[in-house]
Structures are given as C-alpha cells and as structure tokens.
Design a protein around this motif. Structure first.
Motif, short mmCIF file in Angstrom:
data_model
loop_
_atom_site.label_atom_id
_atom_site.label_comp_id
_atom_site.label_asym_id
_atom_site.label_seq_id
_atom_site.Cartn_x
_atom_site.Cartn_y
_atom_site.Cartn_z
N LEU A 70 0.86 -0.98 -0.03
CA LEU A 70 0.09 -0.09 -0.18
C LEU A 70 0.78 1.15 0.28
O LEU A 70 0.46 2.41 -0.59
N LYS A 71 2.23 0.87 0.27
CA LYS A 71 3.46 2.22 0.63
C LYS A 71 3.68 2.32 -0.84
O LYS A 71 3.46 3.66 -0.87
N TYR A 72 3.64 1.37 -1.34
CA TYR A 72 4.09 1.48 -2.70
C TYR A 72 3.17 1.76 -3.47
O TYR A 72 3.70 2.90 -4.15
N VAL A 73 2.12 1.60 -3.39
CA VAL A 73 0.92 1.66 -3.97
C VAL A 73 0.86 3.64 -4.23
O VAL A 73 0.73 4.61 -5.20
N ASP A 74 0.34 4.18 -2.68
CA ASP A 74 0.43 5.42 -2.13
C ASP A 74 1.29 6.11 -3.26
O ASP A 74 1.28 7.06 -3.96
N GLN A 75 2.84 5.83 -3.52
CA GLN A 75 3.84 7.22 -4.13
C GLN A 75 3.73 6.45 -5.87
O GLN A 75 4.06 7.56 -6.34
N ASN A 76 3.77 4.55 -6.08
CA ASN A 76 4.21 4.83 -7.34
C ASN A 76 2.52 4.09 -8.16
O ASN A 76 2.53 4.77 -9.98
#
Length: 580
Positions: A70-76
């Motif tokens: 979710l952290k990755y998706v939030d930024q990417n």
C-alpha cells in the motif's frame, strides 16, 4: 514512517522471497484447538507438523506485504490491467462465502491439517497483485527465482534421502529440531513414514507431486532454452534432481502434470530446440536412468487407471481386486451382505445373531464371548459375533465393518465409531468407476451433487469436510478399506473451490488462469527464445499448466499454493512487459 519507492519495492521483494523460499520448508510441531470441526475430526486438539505454522508464517508475512505494498502504491500508483477483474470477483466471493458460512471458526482458523482459511485465500491473491506491480525487471525476477530454487534444491535433497530411509526428521536430532521444548514426549510416540516414498515437509506425497512437477517444469524450461554452457549444466543437474524428487513421491497427479508440462515446453520452445535437440536426448536419457534406478512403478500401472479406467467388474475378472461388494442393506432385523461371489443373510434379533450362507460353516471359540465364524470356500470372509452386545463384525479381505442392532434397526459403525443407518448417499456419475484414481471417482461422485447448493456462494473456505456425506458408510465400505475414514478433501482443486467458495468463484479463477495461459501462448508460441523474457515466459507457462493439470487429482494446500500463485503473478507481470 515514510518509505520511499525503492525501499518499499525492496521490502515487497524480500517478503515474497521469504514466502517462496521458507513456507514449503517449514515443519514444526503444534496442537491447535478446534471446536466446529470436532464432529468430523473427533477431537478438540489437532497434532500438526506440516500446515499450521506454514499458515502462521504466511499470514504474518502477508500482513507486512500488504502494508508495504500500500505504501508502494501510494507513491507509485497501480498498474492498469484486466486481470484485476477476476481477482476482485473471486475475492468478493471468498468474503461472502465466509460471511454466510455456518462454520465461522473453520472459515477463520481453517480445517485441521489444511488451514486454508479466508485470510490465506486472500493472501494468495495479494501475492499475484503484488507480483504484477512490483516485479517488473530482470533483476527482480532473478531474485525471486533464486530464492525458489534454493528452497527446491534443499527439499529435493531431503526428499531423496527420505526415499532411501535417511530422513533427518526421523532422527533424534531432527525430532528435537521440529519440536518445542517440553513436548518431546508427544513426538517420541509418533511414527514417521518409512516406506520408500517422499512426503518431505509437505505431509502428503501428492503435494510433493504438485510442487515437484511445477518447479521441475520451470527449471526444465530454462534448461531447454539456456544460452550459456555453465548454466545449461547446472540447470540440467537441477532438473534431474527435481525429477527424482517427483518420482520418489509416487504421485500420479504429479507425473501427469509433469508430462503435460513437457509437451507444452516442447511445443512453445520448438523453434529453438530444433537446433539444440541434443539437450533433449541428454535430459530424457538421464530421466530414464533415474526412473529405473528408483524402481518406480511401470508406466502402465501409473497411467492406465486414469487414461484407460476399468470398471469394478473388469478389475474383478482380471483378478486385480477381490469380488466387489454388491449389496449392504437391511430390513428390520435382517442384514444382507453380498459380493460378486458370496451372499450372507444375517438375522440380528435381540438375543441372538445367526449367519446364514449357502455353504456350511465352522464356528471357533464359540464358548467365549465373541465367536469367530469362518465360511468354507469363502477364504476372504469371516465374522466375529458378540451376542451379548448384539453386534457383528464382517471381515472381508482388508475391509472390516461392524454392524449393530438398535431397536430393530441395523446400523454400521462409521467415523469415530458413531452408528449410521444403511443408506447410500446421493451420487452423480462414475458408476462402476468409483475406484478411478485411488477411489477419487467415489469422492467426486458424492461431491458433484453438493454443487447445487454452491452455485452463487460456497459453504466457506476450508469447510468441504463438513458437507461431504461422511455418513455414507456403505460407499466408504465398498470403495475404501474402512467405513470409518474421514474424507476431508475432494482430491480435485476445481471441486474444492466450487464447494468452498462457489461455482462463480471457480469461473472467476478459470477466467484468470485461462487469460494468462492464452496470453502466454500468443506471445511466445512463435518465439525463437532470443530474449530472457521469452525463455522465462514459456517456462512459467509450462509450470503453471503443470500445477493446474495436477490439480485435477490434487487439492490446493498451504505447502504448495503460495509458490503457484507467486509464479502466476510472475507470469502475468512478464507478459505485460512483453506486450509493451
């Protein structure tokens, strides 16, 4: 805590690496408690080595994987793909079937020895989604595959040693290794399998078959298409090792998955192999030597039961089985037992049991409480009679059944010695072929009628055993060695899904798998394997196909399924790269 994109990606890769590398190898003594499953399982406590801690590790890792993703998706952001539609449909139906299930504890905890609960099933889908989004370059693919191959190498070595009765876990050191302190007493009382068959850390040899066929085809595909001599040698040796691992499992489902996978590889990589046919000769020669050395069953006995099945009558006439049981019925206090060559009429009144047959009998130990009755001319039949408790035991070859008279109605002892009326369960198909695939035909014939209740929503993850007609003591007596056995799995991945989460959920997964396989076919079937994507893509297609073919005779299980779903995610991600 803020995590940048590169760090989030690395953590995601590391967590997937842990899953494919460690989960198949985990083996640890545990005794989780169950309540809902007690009426089937027979005990609140389930002594488990092979599944419970795999489930715990998988769920823990999946939890952190979800957070970092979710952290990755939030930024990417998230990749745009149509594969999300079947994944979303299946996820929704998993949740709905769990919410509507009669057995909430099983849905949340999982069934003993299996532990594929709601969170595990959703975790499988998470693996696919994360792989699609995060594994997007050659370095990432190599990292995950290396982790998988290290694990597979260790398991293959352990399995082959186990096949020759050098099992680490059967030693005192090995038992201490897998047992928490203070519980050695329980482990000392357990007997480990010692019969020249590989079950490794996966409990059941059939699961070894699914794993070895899937990973074996992946490695074999990379061997066939290898561009470097050193890598060719290493992959060839690894392929032979995994083939021995597969052969030692004696899993016909695994064999069939492997053979189908080979045909797919040979077709998909045919243009390249036309100029490198020597490596096919070399590896198949090595496979043949392994097959002969490990004294495996003949090919005829491996496949004839599935490809060219015989009816009960044909097997009897060819002396492959004892005369089949044709009748087990009762009327008031009279019990009728019949096989193809014998018939017995048994009177079970309140104070005496009398066995009648066409041929004379001899009675031994008649002065004792239990009398043994032997029939002349019927060497496979004998009875033990207890007049005081009003029951009779019929021994027929390796089968045994106990009948009781209760208020002028005759019952048979089933699982946990519970008494069940002599009524056959509803069935569909496989009549005369119930012994197909080690009696899978019987299980399927009793499972298919259950589908009418799971068209939209299933009974809930891991609840199959609660709905199978466990009271079908007549069917179990006919097609298994005892009517007391528990059928806790359908021995078919597709029926397992259809019963647990519903037929529509199965259609969603067939859509997902079919879309991936068709995409792979059209992307790679004309390929000359000039790129790493083409070489890996065709190999992944073969591996996924091998698992799905084995799934016609095996179930999904926590020991193997995480690897399959990861490879599926890798394949989908790779295809999207090639399409671009």
């Amino acid at each position: 805590m803020k995590i940048d994109i590169k760090t989030a990606k690395k953590i995601n890769l590391l967590l997937i690496l842990f899953i494919v590398n460690l989960i198949p190898m985990i083996i640890r003594f545990s005794f989780p408690m169950h309540k809902d499953a007690t009426k089937i399982w027979g005990s609140f406590i389930n002594i488990d080595f092979y599944s419970y801690y795999k489930m715990i590790f998988f769920l823990t890792t999946s939890f952190f994987l979800l957070i970092t993703f979710l952290k990755y998706v939030d930024q990417n952001g998230i990749k745009n793909t149509n594969y999300y539609y079947p994944i979303a449909i299946y996820s929704i139906l998993v949740v709905l079937s769990s919410f509507m299930s009669e057995y909430k504890e099983i849905v949340i905890k999982g069934f003993p020895d299996r532990y594929e609960n709601i969170f595990v099933l959703l975790g499988y889908l998470l693996l696919v989604v994360v792989a699609i989004n995060v594994i997007d370059d050659q370095k990432s693919f190599k990292l995950i595959l290396k982790a998988l191959f290290i694990s597979a190498f260790i398991l293959a070595i352990h399995g082959i040693l186990q096949f020759y009765n050098y099992d680490l876990f059967a030693t005192e050191f090995g038992r201490d290794l897998i047992t928490p302190d203070g519980l050695e007493f329980f482990v000392d009382r357990l007997s480990f399998i010692d019969r020249r068959v590989i079950y490794s850390t996966m409990y059941n040899p059939n699961y070894v078959g699914s794993y070895a066929s899937m990973v074996g085809i992946l490695v074999l595909g990379l061997y066939f298409s290898s561009q470097k001599r050193k890598r060719l040698l290493l992959l060839g040796i690894f392929s032979i090792l995994l083939f021995a691992f597969l052969i030692g499992s004696r899993s016909r489902a695994g064999y069939m998955g492997f053979i189908v996978g080979i045909f797919i590889l040979l077709f998909m990589q045919r243009k390249f192999l036309k100029n490198h046919w020597q490596r096919i000769i070399v590896i198949f020669t090595a496979f043949s030597l392994v097959f002969i050395t490990m004294n495996a069953r003949s090919l005829d006995s491996i496949f004839s039961d599935v490809l060219f099945p015989k009816t009960e009558t044909e097997k009897y006439l060819e002396e492959e089985i004892l005369p089949p049981i044709t009748d087990v019925s009762s009327e008031n206090d009279r019990l009728n037992l019949a096989t193809a060559e014998a018939e017995f009429d048994i009177i079970m009144d309140s104070d005496q049991i009398e066995v009648l047959a066409k041929k004379p009998i001899k009675v031994y130990n008649s002065a004792k409480e239990v009398a043994e009755i032997i029939f002349k001319g019927y060497a496979n039949h004998s009875f033990q009679v207890n007049d005081q408790e009003n029951y009779i035991v019929w021994n027929y070859g390796g089968k045994s059944a106990q009948f009781h008279n209760r208020d002028d109605q005759i019952f048979m002892a089933g699982m946990h010695n519970n008494l069940y009326p002599l009524v056959e369960a509803e069935s569909w198909g496989f009549e005369g072929y119930e012994r197909l695939g080690s009696s899978r035909g019987y299980i399927w014939s009793r499972t298919i009628p259950l589908l009418k209740d799971t068209i939209l929503v299933g009974h809930g993850p891991d609840t199959y055993a609660m709905y199978f007609p466990q009271d079908d003591v007549i069917g179990k007596l006919k097609f298994f060695s005892t009517p007391k056995m528990i059928v806790d799995k359908p021995h078919n991945l597709y029926l397992q899904i259809a019963i647990n989460t519903g037929i529509i959920s199965l259609i969603a997964l067939l859509w997902l798998w079919g879309k991936y396989l068709l995409s792979s076919f059209f992307l790679f079937y004309q390929s000359k394997l000039n790129s790493w994507q083409d070489r890996l893509g065709s190999s992944l297609m073969g591996a996924v196909s091998a698992y799905l073919v084995a799934g016609f005779f095996n179930d999904s299980v926590i020991s193997v399924a995480p690897v399959f779903w990861t490879l599926l995610g890798l394949g989908i991600s790779l295809n999207s790269i090639v399409e671009k």
